[in-house]
Design a protein around this motif. Structure first.
Motif, PDB file in Angstrom:
ATOM      1  N   ALA A   6       0.859  -1.189   0.000  1.00  0.00           N
ATOM      2  CA  ALA A   6       0.000   0.000   0.000  1.00  0.00           C
ATOM      3  C   ALA A   6       0.898   1.242   0.000  1.00  0.00           C
ATOM      4  O   ALA A   6       2.069   1.178   0.388  1.00  0.00           O
ATOM      5  CB  ALA A   6      -0.916   0.002   1.221  1.00  0.00           C
ATOM      6  N   PHE A   7       0.341   2.367  -0.429  1.00  0.00           N
ATOM      7  CA  PHE A   7       1.107   3.611  -0.504  1.00  0.00           C
ATOM      8  C   PHE A   7       0.345   4.720   0.218  1.00  0.00           C
ATOM      9  O   PHE A   7      -0.890   4.753   0.223  1.00  0.00           O
ATOM     10  CB  PHE A   7       1.346   4.006  -1.964  1.00  0.00           C
ATOM     11  CG  PHE A   7       2.118   2.963  -2.734  1.00  0.00           C
ATOM     12  CD1 PHE A   7       3.510   2.955  -2.700  1.00  0.00           C
ATOM     13  CD2 PHE A   7       1.463   2.002  -3.479  1.00  0.00           C
ATOM     14  CE1 PHE A   7       4.221   1.996  -3.393  1.00  0.00           C
ATOM     15  CE2 PHE A   7       2.168   1.041  -4.175  1.00  0.00           C
ATOM     16  CZ  PHE A   7       3.555   1.032  -4.141  1.00  0.00           C
ATOM     17  N   HIS A   8       1.110   5.625   0.830  1.00  0.00           N
ATOM     18  CA  HIS A   8       0.512   6.754   1.537  1.00  0.00           C
ATOM     19  C   HIS A   8       1.380   7.982   1.289  1.00  0.00           C
ATOM     20  O   HIS A   8       2.572   7.983   1.606  1.00  0.00           O
ATOM     21  CB  HIS A   8       0.423   6.455   3.040  1.00  0.00           C
ATOM     22  CG  HIS A   8      -0.375   7.461   3.796  1.00  0.00           C
ATOM     23  ND1 HIS A   8       0.158   8.639   4.269  1.00  0.00           N
ATOM     24  CD2 HIS A   8      -1.687   7.468   4.167  1.00  0.00           C
ATOM     25  CE1 HIS A   8      -0.772   9.318   4.904  1.00  0.00           C
ATOM     26  NE2 HIS A   8      -1.912   8.628   4.856  1.00  0.00           N
ATOM     27  N   ASP A   9       0.793   9.000   0.702  1.00  0.00           N
ATOM     28  CA  ASP A   9       1.561  10.208   0.389  1.00  0.00           C
ATOM     29  C   ASP A   9       2.186  10.790   1.644  1.00  0.00           C
ATOM     30  O   ASP A   9       1.509  10.939   2.677  1.00  0.00           O
ATOM     31  CB  ASP A   9       0.648  11.257  -0.252  1.00  0.00           C
ATOM     32  CG  ASP A   9       0.203  10.859  -1.655  1.00  0.00           C
ATOM     33  OD1 ASP A   9       0.856   9.973  -2.236  1.00  0.00           O
ATOM     34  OD2 ASP A   9      -0.803  11.409  -2.133  1.00  0.00           O
ATOM     35  N   GLY A  10       3.474  11.077   1.560  1.00  0.00           N
ATOM     36  CA  GLY A  10       4.174  11.665   2.681  1.00  0.00           C
ATOM     37  C   GLY A  10       4.701  10.656   3.684  1.00  0.00           C
ATOM     38  O   GLY A  10       5.290  11.039   4.696  1.00  0.00           O
ATOM     39  N   GLY A  11       4.513   9.375   3.401  1.00  0.00           N
ATOM     40  CA  GLY A  11       5.006   8.340   4.309  1.00  0.00           C
ATOM     41  C   GLY A  11       3.942   7.851   5.271  1.00  0.00           C
ATOM     42  O   GLY A  11       2.792   8.312   5.241  1.00  0.00           O
ATOM     43  N   TRP A  12       4.326   6.938   6.146  1.00  0.00           N
ATOM     44  CA  TRP A  12       3.379   6.247   7.024  1.00  0.00           C
ATOM     45  C   TRP A  12       3.626   6.587   8.485  1.00  0.00           C
ATOM     46  O   TRP A  12       4.663   6.244   9.050  1.00  0.00           O
ATOM     47  CB  TRP A  12       3.512   4.735   6.846  1.00  0.00           C
ATOM     48  CG  TRP A  12       3.003   4.221   5.542  1.00  0.00           C
ATOM     49  CD1 TRP A  12       3.697   4.104   4.373  1.00  0.00           C
ATOM     50  CD2 TRP A  12       1.693   3.745   5.286  1.00  0.00           C
ATOM     51  NE1 TRP A  12       2.897   3.590   3.383  1.00  0.00           N
ATOM     52  CE2 TRP A  12       1.647   3.346   3.922  1.00  0.00           C
ATOM     53  CE3 TRP A  12       0.531   3.616   6.053  1.00  0.00           C
ATOM     54  CZ2 TRP A  12       0.500   2.830   3.317  1.00  0.00           C
ATOM     55  CZ3 TRP A  12      -0.621   3.084   5.451  1.00  0.00           C
ATOM     56  CH2 TRP A  12      -0.632   2.712   4.101  1.00  0.00           C
ATOM     57  N   SER A  13       2.683   7.211   9.133  1.00  0.00           N
ATOM     58  CA  SER A  13       2.732   7.370  10.586  1.00  0.00           C
ATOM     59  C   SER A  13       2.137   6.120  11.224  1.00  0.00           C
ATOM     60  O   SER A  13       1.477   5.305  10.561  1.00  0.00           O
ATOM     61  CB  SER A  13       1.927   8.598  11.024  1.00  0.00           C
ATOM     62  OG  SER A  13       0.528   8.361  10.834  1.00  0.00           O
ATOM     63  N   ALA A  14       2.318   5.999  12.527  1.00  0.00           N
ATOM     64  CA  ALA A  14       1.728   4.850  13.223  1.00  0.00           C
ATOM     65  C   ALA A  14       0.215   4.852  13.076  1.00  0.00           C
ATOM     66  O   ALA A  14      -0.410   3.793  12.891  1.00  0.00           O
ATOM     67  CB  ALA A  14       2.125   4.876  14.701  1.00  0.00           C
ATOM     68  N   ASP A  15      -0.415   6.019  13.168  1.00  0.00           N
ATOM     69  CA  ASP A  15      -1.873   6.102  13.029  1.00  0.00           C
ATOM     70  C   ASP A  15      -2.319   5.726  11.622  1.00  0.00           C
ATOM     71  O   ASP A  15      -3.366   5.086  11.432  1.00  0.00           O
ATOM     72  CB  ASP A  15      -2.349   7.518  13.363  1.00  0.00           C
ATOM     73  CG  ASP A  15      -2.289   7.815  14.850  1.00  0.00           C
ATOM     74  OD1 ASP A  15      -2.298   6.850  15.639  1.00  0.00           O
ATOM     75  OD2 ASP A  15      -2.224   9.008  15.213  1.00  0.00           O
ATOM     76  N   ASP A  16      -1.527   6.132  10.613  1.00  0.00           N
ATOM     77  CA  ASP A  16      -1.854   5.771   9.232  1.00  0.00           C
ATOM     78  C   ASP A  16      -1.849   4.252   9.068  1.00  0.00           C
ATOM     79  O   ASP A  16      -2.733   3.678   8.420  1.00  0.00           O
ATOM     80  CB  ASP A  16      -0.842   6.380   8.255  1.00  0.00           C
ATOM     81  CG  ASP A  16      -0.892   7.904   8.206  1.00  0.00           C
ATOM     82  OD1 ASP A  16      -1.977   8.465   8.450  1.00  0.00           O
ATOM     83  OD2 ASP A  16       0.162   8.501   7.932  1.00  0.00           O
ATOM     84  N   ILE A  17      -0.836   3.620   9.634  1.00  0.00           N
ATOM     85  CA  ILE A  17      -0.722   2.169   9.522  1.00  0.00           C
ATOM     86  C   ILE A  17      -1.899   1.499  10.213  1.00  0.00           C
ATOM     87  O   ILE A  17      -2.528   0.579   9.670  1.00  0.00           O
ATOM     88  CB  ILE A  17       0.615   1.681  10.116  1.00  0.00           C
ATOM     89  CG1 ILE A  17       1.786   2.231   9.301  1.00  0.00           C
ATOM     90  CG2 ILE A  17       0.666   0.142  10.130  1.00  0.00           C
ATOM     91  CD1 ILE A  17       3.139   2.021   9.947  1.00  0.00           C
ATOM     92  N   ALA A  18      -2.222   1.978  11.431  1.00  0.00           N
ATOM     93  CA  ALA A  18      -3.337   1.391  12.178  1.00  0.00           C
ATOM     94  C   ALA A  18      -4.636   1.524  11.401  1.00  0.00           C
ATOM     95  O   ALA A  18      -5.464   0.590  11.375  1.00  0.00           O
ATOM     96  CB  ALA A  18      -3.460   2.059  13.543  1.00  0.00           C
ATOM     97  N   GLY A  19      -4.827   2.646  10.740  1.00  0.00           N
ATOM     98  CA  GLY A  19      -6.058   2.856   9.996  1.00  0.00           C
ATOM     99  C   GLY A  19      -6.165   2.028   8.738  1.00  0.00           C
ATOM    100  O   GLY A  19      -7.273   1.723   8.278  1.00  0.00           O
ATOM    101  N   SER A  20      -5.043   1.672   8.155  1.00  0.00           N
ATOM    102  CA  SER A  20      -5.054   0.931   6.884  1.00  0.00           C
ATOM    103  C   SER A  20      -4.823  -0.566   7.046  1.00  0.00           C
ATOM    104  O   SER A  20      -5.021  -1.319   6.088  1.00  0.00           O
ATOM    105  CB  SER A  20      -3.972   1.502   5.953  1.00  0.00           C
ATOM    106  OG  SER A  20      -4.207   2.851   5.661  1.00  0.00           O
ATOM    107  N   TRP A  21      -4.360  -0.978   8.237  1.00  0.00           N
ATOM    108  CA  TRP A  21      -3.919  -2.364   8.386  1.00  0.00           C
ATOM    109  C   TRP A  21      -5.009  -3.371   8.024  1.00  0.00           C
ATOM    110  O   TRP A  21      -4.769  -4.310   7.265  1.00  0.00           O
ATOM    111  CB  TRP A  21      -3.434  -2.628   9.816  1.00  0.00           C
ATOM    112  CG  TRP A  21      -2.866  -4.014   9.967  1.00  0.00           C
ATOM    113  CD1 TRP A  21      -3.520  -5.131  10.406  1.00  0.00           C
ATOM    114  CD2 TRP A  21      -1.565  -4.435   9.608  1.00  0.00           C
ATOM    115  NE1 TRP A  21      -2.691  -6.223  10.357  1.00  0.00           N
ATOM    116  CE2 TRP A  21      -1.480  -5.824   9.869  1.00  0.00           C
ATOM    117  CE3 TRP A  21      -0.439  -3.772   9.102  1.00  0.00           C
ATOM    118  CZ2 TRP A  21      -0.317  -6.557   9.634  1.00  0.00           C
ATOM    119  CZ3 TRP A  21       0.705  -4.500   8.879  1.00  0.00           C
ATOM    120  CH2 TRP A  21       0.765  -5.880   9.137  1.00  0.00           C
TER     121      TRP A  21
END
Length: 303
Positions: free
Chosen positions: A266-281
């Motif tokens: 998966a890709f996320h603009d600007g990189g992955w924060s912990a919250d981003d990972i938790a939301g997409s996992w």
């Protein structure tokens, strides 16, 4: 398979799988250097091959050090004039769960399996490059290194690292005509009879009773001799184009392990924060998480 004129070293070949590999190579015409720390077993194995019409010599030494590696290659050259095949089979077990495993338990297994593979392969490759004409390296791995196994931190780590080295060496040695492959066998030996659900079947086999089809096929376990043919194949000209692979063999089953691959991305603009990972996992990755450990038929494990 015609291995006439070839010379092979098989480490840890006084008994068990190593002896089966050595006898198989000799049966197909190769001269064999038997290696073991047990002097009586090493000389008995070499004598058995000679009595059957083959050529063999014994080098008694503990695998691990560069000194032993040099001794093995020198033994092959002195006895038979050259070296063509190396099978790194020597190994020990010091099984304990992580919190009970000592530094000594860890180091002993890493030294024999991992350092021993490295030192012996390095020395063999020096000889192959000096001779010219290529060579065959066959490193013995294990399903424990591919999948993990309870109580085997040291052994699983060493076997996984061996396959990693095999892939690297395949790249480094391809231009010299040297193939490097790993074999991950499953056979009834002293190492596998400690597995509770396999122990009764191994005892039955010792009494001369055949292993059931579910063991030979689904578990992929048989006798040491069942796992030996792949070694002669990989040592032969028929396998000249095969390198960098990990094969599993045992009983009636032969299989090819995959290389590790990305299973979800998966890709996320600007990189992955912990919250981003938790939301997409859950959506992006949860369905691709893989199991660990060997998976056996449920009816066998439940017994």
């Amino acid at each position: 398979m015609d291995l006439s004129g070839k010379v092979a070293i098989v480490t840890g070949s006084g008994r068990g799988l190593g002896l089966a590999y050595a006898e198989e190579l000799a049966r197909n015409g190769a001269a064999v250097v038997i290696n073991d720390v047990d002097e009586a077993a090493a000389h008995a194995a070499a004598a058995g091959i000679v009595a059957a019409g083959g050529r063999a010599t014994a080098v008694v030494a503990p695998v691990g050090t560069a000194e032993t590696a040099r001794k093995l290659v020198a033994g092959a050259v002195e006895a038979f004039g050259r070296l063509d095949v190396l099978v790194t089979n020597a190994g020990i077990l010091r099984d304990k769960v992580l919190w009970k495993m000592t530094d000594e338990d860890f180091d002993a297994v890493i030294d024999v399996h991992l350092r021993g593979t490295f030192t012996c392969v390095r020395e063999a490759v020096l000889r192959f490059r000096e001779q010219g004409g290529g060579g065959r390296i066959i490193c013995i791995g294990s399903p424990a290194g591919q999948r993990g196994n309870f109580g085997q931190t040291n052994y699983s780590a060493a076997k996984a690292a061996i396959v990693g080295m095999v892939r690297t060496w395949a790249l480094e040695l391809q231009r010299a005509g040297i193939t490097v492959n790993a074999v991950c066998p499953v056979a009834a030996t002293a190492m596998t009879e400690t597995i509770p659900f396999l122990a009764p079947h191994i005892e039955s086999m010792k009494r001369g009773e055949p292993l059931p089809a579910v063991i030979r096929r689904e578990v992929g376990m048989g006798t040491p001799e069942d796992a030996a043919g792949i070694v002669s194949f990989l040592a032969s000209e028929a396998a000249a184009g095969i390198t960098g692979q990990a094969l599993s063999v045992g009983g009636d089953r032969l299989a090819l392990w995959s290389h590790p691959q990305l299973t979800a991305t998966a890709f996320h603009d600007g990189g992955w924060s912990a919250d981003d990972i938790a939301g997409s996992w859950g959506e992006a990755f949860a369905g691709s998480v893989e199991s660990v450990g060997e998976e056996f038929p449920a009816e066998l494990v439940a017994k």
